[in-house]
Scaffold this active site. Sequence first.
Site: not given
Length: 508
Positions: A256, A268, A338, A340, A342
């Site tokens: 990632k 966030k 949030d 993101e 995956r």
Amino acid sequence: MDFELKTLTRARICSEKTDALLVLVPQDTGAGSDPLSALTALAIKSGDFEAKPGKLLAAYRAPGIAATRLVLAGVGDASPKNIRTAVAAALGAVKNGNTQRVVLCLDLLDALQAEAVRAAVTACGDVTYVYTTTKSKASPSRLQRVLIAVGDAASAKAAKAGLDKGTALLKGVEFAKEWANRPSNHATPTLLAGAARELGKLRNIKVEVLGPKEVAKLGMGSFMAVAQGTAEPLRFIVLRYDGAAKTVAPVVLVGKGITFDTGGISIKPAAEMDEMKFDMCGAASVLGTFRALAELQPALNVVGLIPACENMPGGRAIKPGDVVTSMSGQTIEILNTDAEGRLVLCDALTYAERFKPRAVVDIATLTGACVIALGGVRSGMFSTDDALAGALAQAGESSMDLCWRMPLDDDYAEGLKTNFADVANVAGRAGGAITAAKFLQRFAASFPWAHLDIAGTAWKGGAAKGATGRPVPLLLDYLLGQVASSRPKAAAKPKASAKPKAAARTRA
């Protein structure tokens, strides 16, 4: 830092001129007549020193010993874990000041093993690593050289194997730390691709970098959706290490690469948001693993895939409720922007199919839920394949880069159901690390697959803030464990019939 290996007698060790002599002392240390052995025995007998892991006794200009500073460090049963603890403590005690050269004495250890030396080398790296890239006045460690002293040829052979592996691992871990520690404006997707291209100059490594047009052509709609809110262009990085025959199926590592994660529209909290520069630690671990592979040159094939982008709340950013189409053709309702990681990983997993891999391992700082479950000790490990899970767990143990297998029961996927797409990208708070893995599992059905959630282990916060370089040690041990099974099988010789055998005897 440079490492050197030498076979030295106890007397020679005592006369070695150096800034510091670090002596690893196991339980039941044997007696000796040289000054070092005599001092060690006296310290233990008097009760001033115990050979327990991490226990230290320091002396300045000890009689009969040429080193300016002497540190006795207990290692208990001399396990790799205890050796790492002891070396870290001993080197930490002398690394400041004018210490530039250290002798690390392993002569007191019986039946020296390669893994013990690897542990010592990596501990040296952990203690002396200093991030300097964006500092105006860099203050790197003054320690320049570590001489590893062993007592005989048999120990030297084992030590050489451990030294080679340890120094390769150290380069990989430090490469991963460097890129993970960089601020996001110094580690954009473009700059991360540049780091990969630098690795492409090393032996047996090839690199390809795809930009937005190539990614769009591939149909990576999920990956592109995450990147559409930022001015920084995405990059899809493909690394190949070709150490075996082309016929050998590769292991694929997927990292990632969210170089900064604001959370997007589902933004966030401001507190500690700076730590979201570490959201590309999965990518950094893939780069670090390839750096180590370039040093060791093992006989296997490895592919690295890094979907790299930022997750920002721009005017074009994805919104909760949007539906996107992944490279696999599956549609995804984005309930939380949030989640993101995956979304970029799922397209990379689909891309991995083209390599017909023997196994695929994705590595991601994916969920806060995994931090709650396992803290900062073990990475979460999910897998659809028992053999792959077992190999990763064993690699975690041998490398002291621990992981813990988590469940993948189908019932956990119930929360991912939605009325508006094939799957939702989140399923609520309960079991969040597992439901994230269940999402990824949908895109990994055609190969043995494992997912490492390193959200709790990839970096530390607080006063010790910085990347750990994990799970490069785990990944490297796993890959090296696959070398024997990566060799192509020799073609079986056809059995000769009776007549050819008779003819052969005649010709002879």
